[in-house]
Each structure stands twice: as structure tokens, then as C-alpha cells.
Design a protein around this motif. Structure first.
Motif, PDB file in Angstrom:
ATOM      1  N   UNK A 113      22.595  72.950 -47.539  1.00  0.00           N
ATOM      2  CA  UNK A 113      22.594  71.331 -47.204  1.00  0.00           C
ATOM      3  C   UNK A 113      21.136  71.113 -46.921  1.00  0.00           C
ATOM      4  N   UNK A 114      20.381  71.840 -46.377  1.00  0.00           N
ATOM      5  CA  UNK A 114      18.711  71.634 -46.325  1.00  0.00           C
ATOM      6  C   UNK A 114      18.227  71.689 -47.546  1.00  0.00           C
ATOM      7  N   UNK A 115      18.620  72.397 -48.424  1.00  0.00           N
ATOM      8  CA  UNK A 115      18.001  72.589 -49.828  1.00  0.00           C
ATOM      9  C   UNK A 115      18.263  71.330 -50.410  1.00  0.00           C
ATOM     10  N   UNK A 116      19.549  70.765 -50.537  1.00  0.00           N
ATOM     11  CA  UNK A 116      19.980  69.535 -51.056  1.00  0.00           C
ATOM     12  C   UNK A 116      19.168  68.305 -50.661  1.00  0.00           C
ATOM     13  N   UNK A 120      16.878  65.881 -52.717  1.00  0.00           N
ATOM     14  CA  UNK A 120      16.722  64.537 -52.893  1.00  0.00           C
ATOM     15  C   UNK A 120      15.416  63.789 -52.611  1.00  0.00           C
ATOM     16  N   UNK A 121      14.752  64.358 -51.156  1.00  0.00           N
ATOM     17  CA  UNK A 121      13.742  63.555 -50.976  1.00  0.00           C
ATOM     18  C   UNK A 121      12.806  64.026 -52.181  1.00  0.00           C
ATOM     19  N   UNK A 122      12.612  65.307 -52.705  1.00  0.00           N
ATOM     20  CA  UNK A 122      11.725  65.384 -53.897  1.00  0.00           C
ATOM     21  C   UNK A 122      12.086  64.276 -54.960  1.00  0.00           C
ATOM     22  N   UNK A 123      13.415  63.989 -55.238  1.00  0.00           N
ATOM     23  CA  UNK A 123      13.480  62.845 -56.417  1.00  0.00           C
ATOM     24  C   UNK A 123      13.037  61.665 -56.044  1.00  0.00           C
ATOM     25  N   UNK A 124      13.140  61.328 -54.640  1.00  0.00           N
ATOM     26  CA  UNK A 124      12.486  59.989 -54.257  1.00  0.00           C
ATOM     27  C   UNK A 124      10.935  59.960 -54.292  1.00  0.00           C
ATOM     28  N   UNK A 125      10.333  60.960 -53.930  1.00  0.00           N
ATOM     29  CA  UNK A 125       8.942  61.259 -53.838  1.00  0.00           C
ATOM     30  C   UNK A 125       8.594  61.196 -55.279  1.00  0.00           C
ATOM     31  N   UNK A 148       3.763  69.196 -58.089  1.00  0.00           N
ATOM     32  CA  UNK A 148       3.746  70.682 -58.201  1.00  0.00           C
ATOM     33  C   UNK A 148       4.002  71.114 -56.710  1.00  0.00           C
ATOM     34  N   UNK A 149       3.299  70.305 -55.720  1.00  0.00           N
ATOM     35  CA  UNK A 149       3.551  70.950 -54.387  1.00  0.00           C
ATOM     36  C   UNK A 149       4.818  70.691 -53.961  1.00  0.00           C
ATOM     37  N   UNK A 150       5.410  69.441 -54.126  1.00  0.00           N
ATOM     38  CA  UNK A 150       6.855  69.203 -53.741  1.00  0.00           C
ATOM     39  C   UNK A 150       7.575  70.131 -54.409  1.00  0.00           C
ATOM     40  N   UNK A 151       7.427  70.407 -55.797  1.00  0.00           N
ATOM     41  CA  UNK A 151       8.429  71.359 -56.450  1.00  0.00           C
ATOM     42  C   UNK A 151       8.585  72.855 -55.707  1.00  0.00           C
ATOM     43  N   UNK A 152       6.994  73.313 -55.260  1.00  0.00           N
ATOM     44  CA  UNK A 152       7.092  74.504 -54.691  1.00  0.00           C
ATOM     45  C   UNK A 152       7.920  74.698 -53.602  1.00  0.00           C
ATOM     46  N   UNK A 153       8.324  73.582 -52.677  1.00  0.00           N
ATOM     47  CA  UNK A 153       9.081  73.562 -51.599  1.00  0.00           C
ATOM     48  C   UNK A 153      10.253  73.689 -51.996  1.00  0.00           C
ATOM     49  N   UNK A 154      11.027  73.471 -53.185  1.00  0.00           N
ATOM     50  CA  UNK A 154      12.092  73.638 -53.482  1.00  0.00           C
ATOM     51  C   UNK A 154      12.317  75.018 -54.471  1.00  0.00           C
ATOM     52  N   UNK A 155      11.285  75.349 -55.172  1.00  0.00           N
ATOM     53  CA  UNK A 155      11.286  76.638 -55.758  1.00  0.00           C
ATOM     54  C   UNK A 155      11.276  77.756 -55.019  1.00  0.00           C
ATOM     55  N   UNK A 156      10.387  77.723 -53.779  1.00  0.00           N
ATOM     56  CA  UNK A 156      10.173  78.743 -52.885  1.00  0.00           C
ATOM     57  C   UNK A 156      11.049  78.580 -51.504  1.00  0.00           C
ATOM     58  N   UNK A 157      12.172  77.596 -51.663  1.00  0.00           N
ATOM     59  CA  UNK A 157      12.727  77.222 -50.469  1.00  0.00           C
ATOM     60  C   UNK A 157      13.331  78.626 -49.787  1.00  0.00           C
ATOM     61  N   UNK A 183       0.177  81.419 -49.049  1.00  0.00           N
ATOM     62  CA  UNK A 183       0.074  82.119 -50.282  1.00  0.00           C
ATOM     63  C   UNK A 183       0.957  81.599 -51.035  1.00  0.00           C
ATOM     64  N   UNK A 184       2.190  81.101 -50.774  1.00  0.00           N
ATOM     65  CA  UNK A 184       3.153  80.197 -51.524  1.00  0.00           C
ATOM     66  C   UNK A 184       2.619  78.921 -52.077  1.00  0.00           C
ATOM     67  N   UNK A 185       2.083  78.166 -50.993  1.00  0.00           N
ATOM     68  CA  UNK A 185       1.719  76.812 -51.495  1.00  0.00           C
ATOM     69  C   UNK A 185       0.244  76.755 -52.319  1.00  0.00           C
ATOM     70  N   UNK A 186      -0.393  77.697 -52.134  1.00  0.00           N
ATOM     71  CA  UNK A 186      -1.883  77.790 -52.801  1.00  0.00           C
ATOM     72  C   UNK A 186      -1.887  78.782 -53.985  1.00  0.00           C
ATOM     73  N   UNK A 187      -0.718  79.177 -54.556  1.00  0.00           N
ATOM     74  CA  UNK A 187      -0.634  79.826 -55.699  1.00  0.00           C
ATOM     75  C   UNK A 187      -0.557  79.096 -56.928  1.00  0.00           C
TER      76      UNK A 187
END
Length: 187
Positions: A113-116, A120-125, A148-157, A183-187
């Protein structure tokens, strides 16, 4: 933005909201069922604990009776009570395992649920960024960096959640948590 693109975006947003509402309803129904199962298991475990405690009390009484009668504190036969206890202890172990499995499913469902929600927040942003780019409020480079930063939050959730759980359990320090997240966000 053309009228066709506007209606395409509206259709995508409508489908997204409908999908989110359906997922939420299914999640709530599943969570209620899992909570009911947990309550049933806890009731059954409580009843088993009561029976086990009663058997332990009987063992104690037998021991005291034997000790008083024989004036010694050795050799006491409680095999009859152990035969009664064995299936109860085995059932309790099964219920413990079942309870852990339900708790894991609930945790996994909450993570989903949190990932979904995050998606949704990513889509709005992204829509905001698309508009800002179309209006020349931001450059393509700024747009790409933010997406890219927003996408990383989802990809590395999952990785991010594991790091947070390690920190919550006291396995890692605040500095280690920040280092791993950096390390995750600055890669």
C-alpha cells in the motif's frame, strides 16, 4: 497542450484513481480477514495455555503428594500428563507459526500500500514537472534530475524500507542509515 493530450491525461488519472480505490478496498477486506484470523489464533492459544497451565499444576500436585508420601524428592512419573501436553504444545507451536505468517502478510500488504501511494505521488509530481517543463519554468536537465530522484524512491523502495527497518531494530546507527540512503540517492 492539445485537447487530445489533455483528455489522454485525464483518462490516465481517472484510471489511476479507480485502480487505487479498488486496491484500497481489497486491501481493507484482506486486512480485516487477517485480523480476524489473528484474533482466532490468539483465542485458541490462550485456551491451550490455560490447559497447559492446568497440566503443570497437576504435575506440581503429583510431585508434592509423592514427596510427602515417600518422604523423598526423586522419581516422579508424569508420563500421563506429558502425553496430554505433547499435542497441546505441538498445536501451540503451529499456531505461533501461523500467527507469524499472518503478521508477515499484513506487513507485506502495508508495504505494498505504501509503495502504491508512493507511485501515485510520483505520477502527480511528474505531471507537475511535465507542466513546468512545457511552460519553460524548468530546464530539461532539472526535469530529468527531479524525475530521476522520484523514480529512485520507487525503484529502491524495498532497499530503503530494509535500511529503515535495520535502523528501527537498532542494527545500524543514524550515521550508517544516512550513509546507506545517500548511496542509493546519489548513485
Amino acid at each position: 497542450m492539445s485537447i487530445v493530450a489533455f483528455f489522454d491525461n485525464l483518462k490516465v488519472m481517472t484510471n489511476s484513481v479507480t485502480k487505487s480505490a479498488t486496491n484500497l478496498m481489497n486491501s481493507v477486506a484482506t486486512e480485516v480477514k487477517e485480523q480476524d484470523d489473528m484474533a482466532r489464533i490468539n483465542r485458541e492459544m490462550s485456551a491451550i495455555d490455560t490447559e497447559i497451565d492446568a497440566a503443570y499444576t497437576q504435575i506440581g500436585r503429583k510431585y508434592v503428594d509423592y514427596a510427602i508420601k515417600n518422604q523423598e524428592v526423586t522419581g516422579l512419573d508424569v508420563t500421563d500428563l506429558l502425553k496430554i501436553l505433547e499435542p497441546k504444545l505441538a498445536r501451540k507451536a503451529e499456531l505461533d507459526a501461523e500467527l507469524i505468517a499472518i503478521q508477515k502478510r499484513l506487513k507485506d500488504m502495508a508495504l505494498l500500500q505504501e509503495k502504491n501511494k508512493l507511485e501515485s505521488e510520483f505520477t502527480l509530481e511528474k505531471e507537475k514537472l511535465d507542466r513546468a517543463l512545457a511552460m519553460d519554468v524548468i530546464t530539461q536537465l532539472e526535469y530529468d534530475q527531479k524525475v530521476k530522484q522520484y523514480r529512485k524512491r520507487i525503484d529502491f523502495f524495498n532497499d530503503i524500507k530494509k535500511i529503515e527497518q535495520q535502523f528501527d531494530l537498532g542494527i545500524i546507527t543514524t550515521a550508517e542509515k544516512e550513509r546507506k540512503l545517500d548511496a542509493i540517492f546519489n548513485n
